[in-house]
Design a protein around this motif. Structure first.
Motif, PDB file in Angstrom:
ATOM      1  N   PRO A  20       0.829  -1.210   0.000  1.00 19.47           N
ATOM      2  CA  PRO A  20       0.000   0.000   0.000  1.00 19.47           C
ATOM      3  C   PRO A  20       0.859   1.254   0.000  1.00 19.47           C
ATOM      4  O   PRO A  20       1.946   1.282   0.539  1.00 19.47           O
ATOM      5  CB  PRO A  20      -0.803  -0.104   1.294  1.00 19.47           C
ATOM      6  N   LYS A  21       0.320   2.299  -0.618  1.00 15.55           N
ATOM      7  CA  LYS A  21       1.023   3.572  -0.674  1.00 15.55           C
ATOM      8  C   LYS A  21       0.742   4.371   0.592  1.00 15.55           C
ATOM      9  O   LYS A  21      -0.199   4.092   1.314  1.00 15.55           O
ATOM     10  CB  LYS A  21       0.571   4.346  -1.896  1.00 15.55           C
ATOM     11  N   VAL A  22       1.562   5.368   0.850  1.00 19.87           N
ATOM     12  CA  VAL A  22       1.386   6.216   2.024  1.00 19.87           C
ATOM     13  C   VAL A  22       0.133   7.051   1.840  1.00 19.87           C
ATOM     14  O   VAL A  22      -0.072   7.668   0.798  1.00 19.87           O
ATOM     15  CB  VAL A  22       2.616   7.126   2.221  1.00 19.87           C
ATOM     16  N   VAL A  23      -0.711   7.042   2.868  1.00 22.40           N
ATOM     17  CA  VAL A  23      -1.961   7.785   2.826  1.00 22.40           C
ATOM     18  C   VAL A  23      -1.888   8.881   3.881  1.00 22.40           C
ATOM     19  O   VAL A  23      -1.416   8.661   4.984  1.00 22.40           O
ATOM     20  CB  VAL A  23      -3.152   6.847   3.127  1.00 22.40           C
ATOM     21  N   THR A  24      -2.357  10.065   3.551  1.00 20.64           N
ATOM     22  CA  THR A  24      -2.408  11.134   4.543  1.00 20.64           C
ATOM     23  C   THR A  24      -3.802  11.167   5.140  1.00 20.64           C
ATOM     24  O   THR A  24      -4.797  10.993   4.444  1.00 20.64           O
ATOM     25  CB  THR A  24      -2.078  12.495   3.919  1.00 20.64           C
ATOM     26  N   TYR A  25      -3.853  11.359   6.445  1.00 26.66           N
ATOM     27  CA  TYR A  25      -5.119  11.391   7.168  1.00 26.66           C
ATOM     28  C   TYR A  25      -5.350  12.798   7.698  1.00 26.66           C
ATOM     29  O   TYR A  25      -5.483  13.017   8.875  1.00 26.66           O
ATOM     30  CB  TYR A  25      -5.092  10.403   8.334  1.00 26.66           C
ATOM     31  N   SER A  26      -5.345  13.762   6.810  1.00 28.31           N
ATOM     32  CA  SER A  26      -5.531  15.137   7.267  1.00 28.31           C
ATOM     33  C   SER A  26      -7.007  15.386   7.529  1.00 28.31           C
ATOM     34  O   SER A  26      -7.878  14.868   6.847  1.00 28.31           O
ATOM     35  CB  SER A  26      -4.995  16.123   6.241  1.00 28.31           C
ATOM     36  N   THR A  27      -7.269  16.185   8.520  1.00 24.68           N
ATOM     37  CA  THR A  27      -8.633  16.546   8.872  1.00 24.68           C
ATOM     38  C   THR A  27      -8.754  18.056   8.851  1.00 24.68           C
ATOM     39  O   THR A  27      -7.772  18.780   8.834  1.00 24.68           O
ATOM     40  CB  THR A  27      -8.997  16.029  10.272  1.00 24.68           C
ATOM     41  N   ASP A  28      -9.981  18.539   8.860  1.00 26.12           N
ATOM     42  CA  ASP A  28     -10.215  19.980   8.884  1.00 26.12           C
ATOM     43  C   ASP A  28      -9.837  20.582  10.232  1.00 26.12           C
ATOM     44  O   ASP A  28      -9.428  21.723  10.320  1.00 26.12           O
ATOM     45  CB  ASP A  28     -11.683  20.283   8.574  1.00 26.12           C
ATOM     46  N   VAL A  29      -9.999  19.791  11.308  1.00 22.32           N
ATOM     47  CA  VAL A  29      -9.724  20.268  12.652  1.00 22.32           C
ATOM     48  C   VAL A  29      -8.271  19.947  12.995  1.00 22.32           C
ATOM     49  O   VAL A  29      -7.834  18.817  12.839  1.00 22.32           O
ATOM     50  CB  VAL A  29     -10.671  19.574  13.668  1.00 22.32           C
ATOM     51  N   PRO A  30      -7.480  20.928  13.453  1.00 20.77           N
ATOM     52  CA  PRO A  30      -6.102  20.624  13.826  1.00 20.77           C
ATOM     53  C   PRO A  30      -6.054  19.707  15.043  1.00 20.77           C
ATOM     54  O   PRO A  30      -6.964  19.700  15.869  1.00 20.77           O
ATOM     55  CB  PRO A  30      -5.507  21.993  14.145  1.00 20.77           C
ATOM     56  N   ASP A  44       0.492  11.421   9.904  1.00 18.99           N
ATOM     57  CA  ASP A  44       0.706  10.349  10.870  1.00 18.99           C
ATOM     58  C   ASP A  44      -0.401   9.299  10.748  1.00 18.99           C
ATOM     59  O   ASP A  44      -1.583   9.634  10.739  1.00 18.99           O
ATOM     60  CB  ASP A  44       0.739  10.908  12.287  1.00 18.99           C
ATOM     61  N   TYR A  45      -0.018   8.032  10.663  1.00 20.15           N
ATOM     62  CA  TYR A  45      -0.992   6.951  10.501  1.00 20.15           C
ATOM     63  C   TYR A  45      -1.902   6.797  11.717  1.00 20.15           C
ATOM     64  O   TYR A  45      -2.988   6.234  11.615  1.00 20.15           O
ATOM     65  CB  TYR A  45      -0.279   5.623  10.221  1.00 20.15           C
ATOM     66  N   ARG A  46      -1.485   7.300  12.874  1.00 19.00           N
ATOM     67  CA  ARG A  46      -2.308   7.152  14.079  1.00 19.00           C
ATOM     68  C   ARG A  46      -3.564   8.012  14.037  1.00 19.00           C
ATOM     69  O   ARG A  46      -4.485   7.813  14.817  1.00 19.00           O
ATOM     70  CB  ARG A  46      -1.474   7.478  15.319  1.00 19.00           C
ATOM     71  N   LEU A  47      -3.632   8.966  13.119  1.00 19.65           N
ATOM     72  CA  LEU A  47      -4.832   9.784  12.983  1.00 19.65           C
ATOM     73  C   LEU A  47      -5.995   9.023  12.370  1.00 19.65           C
ATOM     74  O   LEU A  47      -7.115   9.522  12.355  1.00 19.65           O
ATOM     75  CB  LEU A  47      -4.536  11.032  12.151  1.00 19.65           C
ATOM     76  N   VAL A  48      -5.755   7.826  11.869  1.00 20.13           N
ATOM     77  CA  VAL A  48      -6.844   7.025  11.300  1.00 20.13           C
ATOM     78  C   VAL A  48      -7.905   6.723  12.363  1.00 20.13           C
ATOM     79  O   VAL A  48      -9.063   6.505  12.046  1.00 20.13           O
ATOM     80  CB  VAL A  48      -6.291   5.736  10.648  1.00 20.13           C
ATOM     81  N   ARG A  49      -7.516   6.773  13.642  1.00 19.42           N
ATOM     82  CA  ARG A  49      -8.485   6.548  14.727  1.00 19.42           C
ATOM     83  C   ARG A  49      -9.532   7.651  14.784  1.00 19.42           C
ATOM     84  O   ARG A  49     -10.594   7.475  15.358  1.00 19.42           O
ATOM     85  CB  ARG A  49      -7.771   6.478  16.077  1.00 19.42           C
ATOM     86  N   PHE A  50      -9.230   8.823  14.223  1.00 16.00           N
ATOM     87  CA  PHE A  50     -10.105   9.973  14.360  1.00 16.00           C
ATOM     88  C   PHE A  50     -10.705  10.413  13.026  1.00 16.00           C
ATOM     89  O   PHE A  50     -11.056  11.567  12.854  1.00 16.00           O
ATOM     90  CB  PHE A  50      -9.324  11.134  14.981  1.00 16.00           C
ATOM     91  N   VAL A  51     -10.818   9.496  12.051  1.00 11.22           N
ATOM     92  CA  VAL A  51     -11.335   9.864  10.740  1.00 11.22           C
ATOM     93  C   VAL A  51     -12.814  10.234  10.818  1.00 11.22           C
ATOM     94  O   VAL A  51     -13.239  11.239  10.292  1.00 11.22           O
ATOM     95  CB  VAL A  51     -11.110   8.720   9.724  1.00 11.22           C
ATOM     96  N   ASP A  52     -13.618   9.458  11.530  1.00 16.45           N
ATOM     97  CA  ASP A  52     -15.052   9.738  11.577  1.00 16.45           C
ATOM     98  C   ASP A  52     -15.485  10.363  12.899  1.00 16.45           C
ATOM     99  O   ASP A  52     -16.669  10.484  13.180  1.00 16.45           O
ATOM    100  CB  ASP A  52     -15.847   8.462  11.313  1.00 16.45           C
ATOM    101  N   LYS A  53     -14.533  10.759  13.737  1.00 21.06           N
ATOM    102  CA  LYS A  53     -14.868  11.418  14.999  1.00 21.06           C
ATOM    103  C   LYS A  53     -13.719  12.329  15.398  1.00 21.06           C
ATOM    104  O   LYS A  53     -12.602  12.222  14.901  1.00 21.06           O
ATOM    105  CB  LYS A  53     -15.135  10.391  16.091  1.00 21.06           C
ATOM    106  N   ASN A  54     -14.006  13.258  16.284  1.00 15.41           N
ATOM    107  CA  ASN A  54     -12.986  14.202  16.735  1.00 15.41           C
ATOM    108  C   ASN A  54     -12.186  13.608  17.888  1.00 15.41           C
ATOM    109  O   ASN A  54     -12.713  12.850  18.700  1.00 15.41           O
ATOM    110  CB  ASN A  54     -13.625  15.511  17.182  1.00 15.41           C
ATOM    111  N   LYS A  55     -10.922  13.986  17.968  1.00 16.28           N
ATOM    112  CA  LYS A  55     -10.081  13.594  19.087  1.00 16.28           C
ATOM    113  C   LYS A  55     -10.469  14.451  20.278  1.00 16.28           C
ATOM    114  O   LYS A  55     -10.497  15.672  20.197  1.00 16.28           O
ATOM    115  CB  LYS A  55      -8.611  13.806  18.731  1.00 16.28           C
ATOM    116  N   THR A  56     -10.798  13.817  21.395  1.00 16.43           N
ATOM    117  CA  THR A  56     -11.222  14.527  22.585  1.00 16.43           C
ATOM    118  C   THR A  56     -10.084  14.544  23.588  1.00 16.43           C
ATOM    119  O   THR A  56      -9.567  13.494  23.954  1.00 16.43           O
ATOM    120  CB  THR A  56     -12.456  13.844  23.215  1.00 16.43           C
ATOM    121  N   VAL A  57      -9.694  15.722  24.025  1.00 14.34           N
ATOM    122  CA  VAL A  57      -8.652  15.883  25.030  1.00 14.34           C
ATOM    123  C   VAL A  57      -9.249  16.667  26.190  1.00 14.34           C
ATOM    124  O   VAL A  57      -9.835  17.736  25.986  1.00 14.34           O
ATOM    125  CB  VAL A  57      -7.433  16.635  24.461  1.00 14.34           C
ATOM    126  N   ASN A  58      -9.106  16.143  27.406  1.00  8.41           N
ATOM    127  CA  ASN A  58      -9.609  16.827  28.585  1.00  8.41           C
ATOM    128  C   ASN A  58      -8.708  18.021  28.879  1.00  8.41           C
ATOM    129  O   ASN A  58      -7.517  17.857  29.131  1.00  8.41           O
ATOM    130  CB  ASN A  58      -9.625  15.871  29.776  1.00  8.41           C
TER     131      ASN A  58
END
Length: 119
Positions: A20-30, A44-58
């Motif tokens: 597989p080729k390198v895929v970018t997982y850019s989102t509208d939200v930084p 970063d490949y770890r952003l695939v966890r947040f493709v359909d939802k926002n990353k929540t940080v307390n």
């Protein structure tokens, strides 16, 4: 001869694999920075966890919450801290308050200070 045949057949099998080729997982939200300073780049490949939802940080980090608690004034030279005891606490530690200033529990961060004696 057999070894040459095996090497050639193995090479043919490996060369037919689709990589597989390198895929970018850019989102509208930084990406939001965490309390440890972790922040992913847009590739970063770890952003695939947040493709359909926002990353929540307390935003209420534990270090800020514990620093909001004022130091506890005690009249003894030595105090002990168990973090509140029970299943939410920590092992009992003894803290020497002979030197001036705040003294912090190494487990939970609570601070203790010795009251001045006015005789």
């Amino acid at each position: 001869m057999l070894l040459k045949f095996l090497n050639n057949s193995l090479f043919k099998r490996v060369s037919n694999i689709n990589i597989p080729k390198v895929v970018t997982y850019s989102t509208d939200v930084p990406d939001t920075k965490t309390h440890t300073g972790q922040q992913f780049e847009s590739t970063d490949y770890r952003l695939v966890r947040f493709v359909d939802k926002n990353k929540t940080v307390n935003p209420k980090f534990a270090i800020d919450l514990i620093n909001a608690v004022p130091p506890k004034e005690v009249g003894h030279r030595v105090v002990w801290c168990d973090g509140g005891g029970g299943p939410t606490g920590h092992p009992k530690v003894y803290i020497n308050l002979d030197k001036p200033g705040d003294h912090t529990c190494g487990y939970c961060g609570l601070r203790f200070v010795k009251e001045d004696d006015h005789h």
